[in-house]
Scaffold this active site. Structure first.
Site, PDB file in Angstrom:
ATOM      1  N   HIS A  17      26.643  31.850  54.028  1.00 52.80           N
ATOM      2  CA  HIS A  17      27.816  31.916  53.156  1.00 52.80           C
ATOM      3  C   HIS A  17      28.725  30.702  53.364  1.00 52.80           C
ATOM      4  O   HIS A  17      29.254  30.145  52.420  1.00 52.80           O
ATOM      5  CB  HIS A  17      28.583  33.198  53.457  1.00 52.80           C
ATOM      6  CG  HIS A  17      29.733  33.446  52.553  1.00 52.80           C
ATOM      7  ND1 HIS A  17      29.647  34.223  51.429  1.00 52.80           N
ATOM      8  CD2 HIS A  17      31.003  33.001  52.592  1.00 52.80           C
ATOM      9  CE1 HIS A  17      30.807  34.260  50.825  1.00 52.80           C
ATOM     10  NE2 HIS A  17      31.655  33.519  51.512  1.00 52.80           N
TER      11      HIS A  17
ATOM     12  N   HIS B 145      31.101  37.581  44.438  1.00 53.56           N
ATOM     13  CA  HIS B 145      31.515  38.619  45.388  1.00 53.56           C
ATOM     14  C   HIS B 145      30.619  39.833  45.240  1.00 53.56           C
ATOM     15  O   HIS B 145      31.082  40.958  45.081  1.00 53.56           O
ATOM     16  CB  HIS B 145      32.995  38.969  45.189  1.00 53.56           C
ATOM     17  CG  HIS B 145      33.777  38.881  46.457  1.00 53.56           C
ATOM     18  ND1 HIS B 145      34.685  39.829  46.866  1.00 53.56           N
ATOM     19  CD2 HIS B 145      33.768  37.956  47.447  1.00 53.56           C
ATOM     20  CE1 HIS B 145      35.203  39.480  48.030  1.00 53.56           C
ATOM     21  NE2 HIS B 145      34.671  38.341  48.403  1.00 53.56           N
TER      22      HIS B 145
END
Lengths: 793, 272
Positions: A73, A136
């Site tokens: 990430h 998300h």
């Protein structure tokens, strides 16, 4: 943490040394797993080597810091790593395809791209536009409302993190079918309807509360999203370019401002870098943060004032990885080190261990660097807005990160080491799919097929969702997402950001996951084409692109192979259209007990219009006006909504003919500038027929069209002409008065007059043998389109 | 009073978010408008420096508890005396959306008998429930009392956008009829939801976007100097803010929202 691997230091707070030096391979992996840092053996060995040289064991804070910084990430190991593909080695997908396209196009109007969390392009000589789109997905799968809300909050901070004032949001969502069979759900997977309601509410709540209009978006339904919801949150900001400060220096004070730090959002990034499992709910619930939009609203006000007074030397947001990522990245960017006293950080509740403080992803926090002489004034501004701000440390000359907790040194790491993780080498494979074209006779009743298409979830009106988002706050939305009285679907939104200027910003998007099931290369090309043509349709130009990838586990060669193919298309078509990439984000590991997500590339297009007064909407304006079809229709129904309706996937997906497409886009722009276009709409899902129906019912008039006149190639069935989703096409309404000028302009391009707007509110389409193949009242078309997702779903 | 000398206070607190466009609307009419944070007002400034006060739209304090409730109580606690003096001098107060909710929660509206110590009405959660952002038609009902709509002909239909989830104006059920009568008696009713042709919405969605009692959009106090409404006049000040401007050959120069600001300014000019 128990056992001989961990030694507790004699401190009044929890602090462990991790016995890494002596650990064997098995134990290294055990450490990684127990601490939840998600490092693989190669990485753990690099850590071990680093500490062996320093002849000491790492603390838990240090290992956590490394784990966060090296996570997929934060570091984008796949996009930046090496990939073996097709007998060659690709050194960084990101550099080879995305950055390279921008570098080759090298537009003078790109102000800052790929540098910060948001890209910045010039708007006029004084102002710039910042834009960022985030993913998300993982948090929204666990907690739909919170996951989506914090997605919006996070992307707004990305824009604030380049000193821009957020002025609009855009959100693109992917869900499983809302009527999904409960029996088929597996443990750990929530029903699509629950996820849909939660995500939509979360997005609306954050944007509305902050007073930022949500002006653009899309919702897409696909089986593969049942286990892997797709949530793309985007934000656009405006900044005076002169006020853009990015020059922190040693001795500048590090100020943490905004919300308090708590246990919400621990290990969000490691969680986002792994597949979802049955246990994700239980294990990863703390990884989802809690949203407080009002805190961010106040924070925003203070930051804009600090920007205008030029009191800070740099700024960044706290997102994935929390402080660990924000501090480290800032230090690295400015070639500094940092000293931070962790006990100074305001906490939501007592008892957090130093490592938890350092990696917590609690929301609504920003990190500023402030020269000492401005510190008092900065604190005063935060106080005025009821925002807590704390000096937590300062930057130093050497490139070492030092963290203390109550005077105990808990971390000492070299910044260069932190940002040079061992490069991942992954294997990619790509095998073209071998599908067959379906065979079925042309249905007799195409009116019914059109009605069904208008009611299909991917085409049906999203009004019930759009109206829960405030799209008018700030009073600058010139072209709204829903057009006019009947709520027609505009192709792009237009914002007029400055009071003294008619110049506008256009935002649109393109996404075609169904094509990717057949060919990801053409899926990516189509997404680029769609986002651009949507922008062009309202008058947009000078377009910049953002890429957002939602893919499965890249450690599986075929998933990675399709990612490479999509990146190749990104490069190929960005350079053809001269539309640079300015920002992007990838979300990999979207796999659940129900399987992998279908590769989903979202392309967001950001353009400008020189004068918003010449903007064009998609609704037909007056009876007797002419309807032109610009661009050619091919027999490209693979992955189309029409085939889906018939139960097929098909084989031939829409391709992009770059030269033809470029000519078409330029001609449309010119026609709009000359004032020749009354309405313009791009055929996409559902093709020509759906686009025509939408234009008609949005304007409240009818339309009479003749398929025999539609420009086409190798296509001889009414249903195929009506529903093919070929790229780079437009339906254009032109008044009789402008006929000559328009036709002169279109000379040499693919364009034909195919019918007229009628006063009688009926859509009538004549087929290849002259007879009517579609015949329906505009009211019926409208209600077919509006009903499926109307309120109360 | 000269137009250039008029000073309007656009008040804000954490969560207020329509302040900038509200200020812009006044400035467009050559009036001075200042966005003032309540902290600033309490510490350094006085309400009495201003000729008019606006509570703009937004989500003050996140609208926790009830929309507008916290800010209303906060204002009464910290600025109660000043506010009372402001009202007694008949200085105008405008509440838009969240601002309307604040005025009702603070007991300033309907204000049958001056400022009420408890809310006499409520802006309840919408029916159908949920946030709704759309354009509505509203019909002017006021005879002459409301200074914000003075000289707008009674019965004139205006078009404005709403964007809220708590805009259903209600009275206590048992006092509903009596309260409505008082509104009419005192000429406090200002706008009601209607359709394009001016027919009352009669509670029907979407013409009445929130299920408001008696299609009530906005009301004023018995003096006509305090006015609250759910729609956003600051979002329909210019022609290009209209939802269908691309359909029209020629648009009027301004949207209907301008009227509200104009009438207020005109009142202040005459007030001296």
């Amino acid at each position: 943490m128990i056992g001989s691997l961990y030694t507790r230091r004699k401190t009044s707070f929890p602090l462990f040394e991790v016995n890494t030096l002596e650990a064997g391979e098995q134990q290294l992996l055990e450490i990684s797993q127990e601490m939840g840092i998600g490092l693989n053996l190669q990485e753990m060995k690099a850590v071990q080597e680093y500490f062996r040289k320093r002849k000491r064991n790492p603390t838990d804070v240090e290992l956590q810091t490394i784990g966060q910084t090296w996570s997929e990430h934060c570091f984008h190991k796949t996009f930046k790593g090496k990939i073996k593909f097709d007998g060659a080695e690709i050194d960084s997908l990101f550099k080879t395809y995305i950055v390279k396209a921008t570098e080759e196009i090298n537009p003078s109007w790109c102000f800052s791209v790929f540098e910060d969390n948001a890209g910045i392009v010039r708007f006029d000589k004084d102002y710039g536009i910042a834009i960022k789109v985030e993913t998300h997905n993982h948090p929204s799968a666990i907690e739909p409302f919170g996951g989506a809300a914090t997605g919006v909050g996070g992307v707004i901070r990305d824009v604030l993190g380049v000193w821009a004032d957020p002025i609009a949001c855009t959100d693109v969502l992917g869900f499983g079918p809302l009527d999904y069979d409960y029996e088929k759900l597996q443990s750990g997977v929530k029903h699509p309807k629950y996820v849909y309601m939660g995500v939509v509410a979360g997005i609306g709540s954050y944007g509305n509360n902050m007073g930022i209009p949500t002006v653009n978006g899309a919702i897409y339904f696909d089986e593969s999203y049942v286990g892997n919801v797709v949530v793309y949150c985007g934000c656009i900001g405006l900044l005076p370019l002169k006020k853009f400060k990015r020059k922190a220096k040693p001795s500048d004070i590090i100020v943490l401002a905004g919300g308090k730090t708590g246990r919400d959002g621990i290990h969000g990034v490691t969680f986002a870098s792994a597949e979802l499992t049955e246990k994700s709910e239980e294990i990863s619930r703390p990884a989802v943060q809690i949203a407080n939009p009002i805190e961010e609203e106040k924070l925003k006000r203070a930051i804009i004032e600090i920007r205008d007074l030029e009191l800070a030397s740099a700024i960044t947001d706290l997102g994935g990885g929390g402080l660990s990522s924000a501090l480290g990245e800032t230090a690295k960017k400015f070639g500094c080190g940092a000293i931070v006293e962790l006990e100074k950080i305001p906490l939501k509740h007592p008892g957090l261990a130093p490592w938890e403080i350092y990696v917590s992803e609690s929301q609504e926090r920003m990190l500023l660097t402030v020269p000492l002489e401005n510190l008092e004034l900065v604190f005063e501004i935060f106080k005025k807005e009821d925002v807590e701000a704390t000096a937590i440390g300062k930057y130093t000359e050497d490139m070492v990160l030092r963290l203390y907790y109550e005077e105990e040194k808990v971390t000492e790491l070299d910044i260069p080491f932190l940002f040079e993780p061992p490069k991942a080498v992954r294997i990619a494979e790509y095998k073209p799919m071998n599908f067959a074209e379906p065979e079925f006779p042309e249905p007799e009743n195409l009116t019914e097929a059109l009605m069904q298409l208008l009611s299909s979830p991917n085409i049906a009106s999203k009004e019930s969702v759009i109206r829960t988002y405030d799209h008018g706050v700030k009073g600058n939305t010139v072209l709204k997402p829903l057009q006019g009285e009947y709520g027609g679907p505009n192709d792009a939104a237009i914002i007029k950001p400055l009071d003294g200027s008619w110049k506008g910003i256009t935002v649109s998007c393109g996404m075609n996951p169904n094509y990717g099931k057949i060919d990801v290369y053409w899926m990516a090309a189509s997404a680029i084409d769609e986002s651009i043509r949507n922008n062009v349709a309202v008058g947009g130009r000078r377009i910049a692109l953002l890429d957002n990838f939602t893919w499965g586990n890249p450690e599986k060669p075929e998933r990675l192979g399709s990612l490479v193919r999509a990146c190749e298309a990104c490069y190929d078509f960005a350079t053809v259209f001269k539309t640079p990439f300015i920002s992007g984000k990838d979300s990999l590991y979207n796999e659940s007990p129900l399987g992998s997500v279908t590769p989903t590339l979202l392309i967001t297009a950001l353009g400008i219009v020189p004068d918003v007064r010449s903007a064009v909407s998609m609704d037909v304006k007056a009876p007797n006006n002419l309807i032109y079809m610009v661009g050619k229709t091919f027999k490209e129904l693979g992955g189309s909504e029409y085939y889906k309706l018939k139960g097929f996937l098909g084989k031939t997906v829409p391709k992009v003919q770059p030269d033809q497409a470029k000519k078409t886009f330029e001609a449309i722009t010119e026609a709009i500038d000359l004032g020749l276009v009354k309405a313009c709409h791009d055929p996409s899902e559902g093709g020509l027929a759906v686009a025509a129906a939408e234009m008609a019912f949005a304007g409240g008039y009818g339309m009479e069209l003749d398929l025999r006149r539609a420009p086409r190639k190798d296509i001889n069935r009414n249903d195929f002409i009506l529903f093919s989703e070929s790229n780079s096409r437009f339906l254009v309404e032109v008044s009789e008065k402008s006929r000559e000028d328009f036709e002169a302009l279109m000379n040499g391009k693919v364009c034909a007059e195919i019918g007229r707007v009628t006063k009688t509110p009926r859509l009538c389409v004549h087929g290849l043998n002259g007879g009517a193949v579609v015949e329906a009242s505009v009211g019926d078309l409208l209600s077919s389109w509006k009903r499926p997702l109307s309120r109360g779903v | 009073m000269k137009r250039e000398d008029i000073k309007v206070c656009v008040l804000r607190v954490g969560g207020t978010n329509c302040d900038a466009e509200t200020k812009r609307s006044f400035e467009e009419l050559s009036v001075q408008a200042e966005i003032v944070h309540v902290n600033e007002l309490v510490k350094r400034r006085s309400l009495m420096e201003y000729n008019a006060l606006v509570f703009p739209g937004g989500f003050s304090y996140g609208d926790y508890v009830r929309a507008g409730a916290i800010w209303a109580k906060w204002i009464l606690a910290k600025l109660g005396k000043e506010l009372k003096a402001f009202v007694e001098e008949n200085r105008p107060i405008l509440g838009i959306c969240n601002g309307f909710q604040v005025l009702v929660e603070a007991g300033l509206l309907p204000g049958f008998e001056e400022i009420s110590p408890y809310p006499e009405a409520a802006l309840a959660t919408n029916f159908p429930p949920g946030y709704n952002c759309r354009w509505v038609y509203i019909k002017h009902e006021n005879k002459e009392k409301c200074i914000f709509t003075h000289k707008i002909p009674k019965g004139k239909v205006l078009r404005m956008p709403v964007a809220h989830s708590e805009g259903r104006f209600i009275f206590a059920k048992e006092k509903e009829k009596q309260c409505l009568e008082r509104l009419y008696e005192n000429d406090q009713l200002v706008f009601r939801y209607c359709d394009k042709n001016g027919e009352y919405a009669e509670g029907e969605f979407p013409a009445n976007p929130n299920g408001s009692f008696h299609d009530i959009v906005g009301i004023c106090n018995p003096e006509g100097t305090i006015f609250g409404l759910m729609p956003h006049p600051e979002r329909c000040f210019y022609w290009w803010q209209q939802p269908d401007w691309t359909r029209r050959e020629r648009m009027p120069q301004y949207g209907d929202g301008k009227l509200i600001f104009e009438r207020l300014v005109s009142y202040l000019e005459k007030k001296g």
